[in-house]
Design a protein around this motif. Structure first.
Motif, mmCIF file in Angstrom:
data_model
loop_
_atom_site.group_PDB
_atom_site.id
_atom_site.type_symbol
_atom_site.label_atom_id
_atom_site.label_comp_id
_atom_site.label_asym_id
_atom_site.label_seq_id
_atom_site.Cartn_x
_atom_site.Cartn_y
_atom_site.Cartn_z
ATOM 1 N N ARG A 870 0.635 -1.116 -0.104
ATOM 2 C CA ARG A 870 -0.018 -0.074 -0.046
ATOM 3 C C ARG A 870 0.893 1.120 -0.080
ATOM 4 O O ARG A 870 0.358 2.513 -0.211
ATOM 5 C CB ARG A 870 -0.851 0.059 1.190
ATOM 6 N N GLU A 924 -0.144 -9.774 2.876
ATOM 7 C CA GLU A 924 -0.855 -8.714 2.108
ATOM 8 C C GLU A 924 -2.324 -9.440 1.563
ATOM 9 O O GLU A 924 -2.505 -10.153 0.614
ATOM 10 C CB GLU A 924 -0.297 -8.549 0.682
ATOM 11 N N VAL A 928 -4.436 -3.777 -3.253
ATOM 12 C CA VAL A 928 -4.535 -2.542 -2.642
ATOM 13 C C VAL A 928 -3.725 -1.817 -3.643
ATOM 14 O O VAL A 928 -2.500 -2.245 -3.991
ATOM 15 C CB VAL A 928 -4.340 -2.191 -1.399
ATOM 16 N N ALA A 931 -3.855 3.642 -0.891
ATOM 17 C CA ALA A 931 -5.069 3.429 -0.028
ATOM 18 C C ALA A 931 -6.291 2.907 -0.543
ATOM 19 O O ALA A 931 -7.250 2.845 0.257
ATOM 20 C CB ALA A 931 -5.176 5.042 0.850
ATOM 21 N N ASP A 933 -8.549 0.213 -1.550
ATOM 22 C CA ASP A 933 -8.703 -1.086 -1.239
ATOM 23 C C ASP A 933 -9.639 -1.702 -2.206
ATOM 24 O O ASP A 933 -10.867 -1.314 -2.323
ATOM 25 C CB ASP A 933 -9.071 -1.509 0.052
ATOM 26 N N GLU A 1016 -2.836 8.324 -5.983
ATOM 27 C CA GLU A 1016 -2.200 7.301 -4.994
ATOM 28 C C GLU A 1016 -0.847 6.894 -5.316
ATOM 29 O O GLU A 1016 0.149 7.077 -4.407
ATOM 30 C CB GLU A 1016 -3.019 6.258 -4.830
#
Length: 1021
Positions: A870, A924, A928, A931, A933, A1016
């Motif tokens: 992540r 894991e 993801v 952030a 998911d 992200e």
């Protein structure tokens, strides 16, 4: 140069004798070196290869990590009393010793491996001298060579009748008596040499342990020892039946005043069988008598690993000189775990109870007689009774001229026919790698000749080689039962014997001596060491048989698992035979063998070897092919195996120029080798590692006076410069293999190169050229490079050949003094997955393994767990957010902190005793992207892992394990753009759908979320 081969003394390496004029000046400030005229093939590694080494004195280290490690060993060499090495040699030669000088200790104590450390020390002295020409090292070395020459002459002189004495004494006869179960061994406590010596492997791999035995005391003795393992009265571990009124177990590294004790409560009776056991489980020690706990200590901090490979491993004898044990003993067990109280109780009614017997060693004493004590465990660790001795050590007469050793010649000859001696603790009948010891002495003498121009060392080693030829052709001719010259079948039978048949790299020195002398007998001697019954042919044909099932053992004597450091040096020797004979099969064998180890048995440190569930207990042996995860927690790699793997990789590279060899060399150098020397100023011993444990929360131990790893460690830390640069045989190219602060003076070519770098603490390097002319400079582009390899010359970026990781970048031009090459190879943090279990991973920073400090929260044996995906950005560099640098040590070493768990992570080469983990478990659970998911499980692809060639107990093989979806996506990093990332995610998801790991719906969800994750994945990129 043919005349040199016809000369009894061939000074082809004497740098100060044969010179071309007054030397070559390579520029302002450069060192002036004399140059040999008409330099022939070099007798050392790569001597006939297209790429060859420089002499050690042509490269000097600059300030940095390796120089710091080197200087600590050089300080040890300066201060250590070299006279200690001659004590045992003088004993064999009948020469006197100073009264205040004792042997080094450890394995260099008069036991069956004595003499080997002498050779290591000579090599280290010669290399330390070559480094900067400091006379203190040459003075020590010259004295040792002179004294060894005198010992050799004195031993050979006995053959002409100039000495009294006779053959060595016969074997002592030691009888057995009725025991608690079967027969037992009676030690009478009177004869000053009647006690038991155990092989070193019964002790040197223990941490938690149980030692249990039956004893029947003939008399009440205070302080006599049931067992005593250690070096002397300062470092030892013992169990006495009576410390005055009750039994006591104690362990200490600081003498009697610092003992950690477990004391019993009442006296042990005489005249009856009593069962005594001591266990250690982490910090809790327990003493049992007749199955009942009689004493505990819950704050133990010492264990057998703190004894630093004890040279004295005795039953019935004390380090303090107390009375010998007057008792009968039976069923002596050694385990590598603490038995439970129930298991101890079960041993009261049968020889092994419910335990199955000592898994390290088990001595039943059921032999019909004699001094050999058979090991009933699967490990073959026979012990020996030291019985009455006859004439003194100096009374024996050699069978062949030229022998030199710290032990009688008989300890070497008895390995072959007609006696076929085996490994064990009996000095009269067993043997322990005698040709290994001969190799180390000869190697030390050759290095003294090469590196310091000591011509006497040349004379001594040639005489030793002449003796070796006779020993391996004529053999043990004076022994009753001798049937004639050794045959190929005899030699095969010798070399397949565990440990006793270990010969190190003996076959590497004889081709060099052949090249120096022109005497073809020495090449024949080298080939005598071919292990042709069970290994050589398989290596030529590339059939990996390092570990085999019980029903497929080739040969008459070899075990299921081969001893790693026995066999790696053999293939170094095969390379030397290839180089000086041209026989291709030797090269093929060495190349294929290396391919069995790397990558199939290589840990992230560059080490190899260890136990695994279901294997016999010996961490010095190879693990089965592709077994990494299930070997990690079982122990650790032996340091000197890595020392030899680096030598083999270097030698192979000189012929094949494959950068992967140097990538692996670099890995081993900056992890296991540099990590093997403690970061302390202590010089009481070399402060070197033996095993380097890899399990969770393990710590390294340092010391190793007299051991194999203590010896090779002295060598490793005094020759760091040997592979930084190599040269083409025709002088057309300079190969830059390692980024290490150093200065090369290539006087023959008229060039000097100064390299300035903080590597591995930094990721840039600057080369300043002195000299004029055409030259190809080949820069290694490390295989771990992820963010480019930028090169400038005099400030201008090079836009030609693109640098590919795992290759060499060639800079071909006419150079002039003052030219500057600058290299930038940004370090990234990445993870490496174990071959057999992908969730078992190591954290790598460039070539350096990063260890996680502390003991995992789950306790001993459990792994740290981390979730890291992540935190990744498009470049895939964990250093960006997942594992970030938070500080720098006073030495300049980076220290990192993981985002997952806030764990402290630091370079492996930092050498202290803190608990640390080399591997962690990757957890894991969901797919993801930053952030975001997806809600889709991060499933594994079934790659059928593990795929072991030899079974591991409790592990199905082939299995159903494999890499996860996110593993395979991020394997493709760095990504040039977010679109490229989405493309990779889509392709990987499609592949998972095709093999029915994901549904189409799950695939669509994953791809959609990947498309939404641009911010992200790019923020901060």
């Amino acid at each position: 140069m043919a005349w040199l081969r016809d000369s009894p003394f061939n000074p082809r390496r004497l740098l100060q004798v044969l010179v071309l004029g007054a030397g070559a000046i390579v520029g302002s400030g450069a060192i002036v070196l004399d140059v040999l005229a008409d330099v022939p093939a070099d007798p050392g590694p790569g001597g006939t290869a297209p790429v060859r080494p420089f002499r050690l004195d042509q490269v000097r280290l600059g300030s940095g990590l390796l120089q710091e490690k080197r200087d600590r060993i050089k300080n040890f060499l300066r201060q250590y009393d070299e006279r200690k090495f001659l004590v045992l040699f003088n004993n064999q030669a009948g020469r006197s010793n100073p009264g205040d000088v004792t042997p080094p200790g450890g394995w260099e104590d008069g036991g069956l491996l004595s003499g080997h450390w002498t050779g290591h020390f000579m090599t280290a002295l010669s290399q330390a001298y070559a480094d900067q020409g400091e006379e203190v090292f040459k003075t020590k070395l010259d004295w040792m060579v002179k004294e060894l020459a005198a010992c050799q002459d004195a031993i050979t002189a006995r053959m002409s009748g100039n000495s009294t004495g006779g053959n060595q004494p016969g074997n002592a006869q030691v009888s057995r008596v009725p025991g608690k179960f079967g027969s037992a061994l009676r030690l009478d406590g009177v004869n000053p040499t009647q006690y038991v010596t155990l092989p070193q492997e019964t002790i040197n791999q223990l941490r938690d342990f149980t030692i249990a035995t039956w004893v029947n005391l003939a008399s009440a003795q205070t302080w006599s020892r049931l067992f005593d393992f250690g070096h002397d009265s300062t470092i030892n571990m013992f169990l006495t039946p009576s410390s005055g009124s009750a039994p006591r177990f104690a362990i200490t590294t600081g003498g009697s005043g610092q003992e950690q004790q477990i004391n019993g409560k009442t006296a042990i009776p005489t005249g009856k069988w009593v069962h005594i056991a001591v266990t250690l489980a982490s910090s809790t020690g327990t003493l049992y008598v007749d199955g009942t706990v009689v004493g505990t200590n819950t704050v133990m901090t010492l264990n057998p690993s703190n004894l630093d490979n004890p040279g004295n491993r005795w039953i019935g004898r004390s380090q303090y000189g107390d009375a010998l044990l007057n008792a009968t003993i039976d069923e002596f067990h050694v385990f590598n775990r603490a038995l439970s109280a129930a298991e101890i109780q079960s041993m009261q009614t049968s020889a092994a109870g419910s335990t199955g017997g000592g898994n390290i060693a088990w001595y039943k004493f059921d032999e019909e007689g004699g001094t050999t004590l058979k090991d009933a465990s699967p490990n073959g660790r026979d012990a020996g009774v030291v019985g009455e001795s006859g004439s003194g050590a100096a009374g024996w007469i050699p069978t062949h001229p030229g022998y030199l050793g710290a032990l009688p010649e008989d300890t070497v000859l008895r390995l072959g026919p007609p006696r076929w001696a085996v490994y064990g603790g009996n000095a009269d009948t067993n043997t322990w790698a005698p040709w290994y010891t001969q190799h180390k002495i000869m190697r030390g003498l050759l290095d003294a000749y090469y590196n310091t121009n000591n011509s006497q060392a040349y004379d001594v080693v040639v005489k030793m080689a002449d003796w070796a030829y006779l020993a391996l052709t004529i053999g043990d001719k004076n022994q009753p039962g001798y049937k004639g010259n050794l045959t190929r079948d005899d030699l095969n039978y010798m070399w397949d014997l565990y440990i006793a048949g270990e010969f190190g790299g003996a076959n590497e020195v004889f081709p060099e001596i052949y090249e120096l002398t022109g005497d073809a007998r020495h090449l024949q001697t080298a080939k005598a060491f071919d292990n042709r019954e069970s290994l050589f042919g398989a290596a030529v044909e590339d059939r990996d048989i390092l570990v085999v099932p019980k029903d497929k053992i080739p040969g008459r004597r070899r075990p299921e698992r081969l001893h790693a450091n026995t066999h790696v040096p053999q293939f170094i020797g095969y390379m030397r035979i290839f180089e000086h004979s041209g026989d291709q099969e030797y090269f093929d064998a060495a190349k294929n063998f290396y391919g069995w180890v790397v990558p199939h048995r290589e840990f992230a440190t560059g080490g190899t070897g260890g136990n695994y569930p279901g294997s016999n207990n010996n961490m010095e042996l190879f693990q089965n092919r592709d077994n990494i995860a299930n070997a990690v927690a079982q122990g650790g790699a032996e340091t000197c195996t890595t020392y030899n793997l680096l030598k083999l990789a270097r030698n192979l590279f000189m012929h094949e120029h494959n950068a992967t060899y140097m990538d692996n060399y670099e890995r081993g150098l900056f992890n296991m080798i540099s990590g093997s020397r403690a970061d302390t100023a202590s010089n009481g011993d070399p402060q070197l590692t033996y095993f380097q444990p890899l399990g969770p929360g393990a710590n390294r131990d340092y010391g190793n006076t007299g051991t194999c790893c203590g010896g090779t460690g002295m060598e490793s830390h005094t020759k760091y410069q040997e592979t930084v640069y190599l040269r083409s045989a025709d002088g057309s190219a300079l190969w830059v293999n390692l980024y290490v602060p150093s200065t090369l003076n290539w006087a023959e070519k008229g060039f000097a190169v100064k390299q300035e770098t903080a590597f591995p603490r930094g990721d840039t390097s600057k080369f300043t050229i002195t000299g004029e002319g055409q030259l190809d400079i080949k820069l290694r582009v490390p295989g771990w490079v992820r963010k480019g390899f930028q090169v400038t010359i005099n400030g201008e970026a090079q836009s030609g050949e693109k640098a590919q990781p795992g290759t060499y970048l060639t800079l071909s031009r006419t150079w002039k003094t003052g030219d500057v090459v600058e290299v930038k190879m940004p370090f990234t943090i990445r993870t490496e997955r174990a071959l057999d279990r992908p969730d078992t991973q190591a954290i790598m920073w460039g070539p350096v393994l990063l260890q996680i400090l502390g003991t995992p929260r789950g306790g001993s044996g459990s792994f740290w767990e981390m979730s890291l995906y992540r935190y990744l950005k498009l470049d895939g560099d964990y250093a960006r957010a997942a594992i970030t640098q938070t500080r720098t040590t006073a030495s300049g070493d980076p220290v990192f902190t993981s985002k997952s768990g806030s764990l402290t992570v630091r370079p492996y080469y930092i050498s202290d005793t803190q608990a640390a983990s080399s591997y962690f478990r990757r957890v894991e659970p969901s797919v993801v992207f930053g952030a975001l998911d997806t809600g889709v499980p991060n499933r594994k692809r079934n790659d059928g892992l593990p795929k072991y060639d030899v079974p591991v107990t409790g592990i199905p093989s082939p299995g159903t394990d494999g890499p996860t979806f996110l593993d395979l996506v991020w394997d493709q990093a760095p990504f040039a753009s977010h679109a490229a990332f989405v493309e990779a995610v889509t392709a990987t998801a499609d592949a998972f759908v095709a093999v029915k790991v994901y549904t189409t719906k799950e695939r669509d969800t994953i791809v959609a979320k990947a498309g939404e994750a641009e911010q992200e994945l790019t923020t901060g990129s």
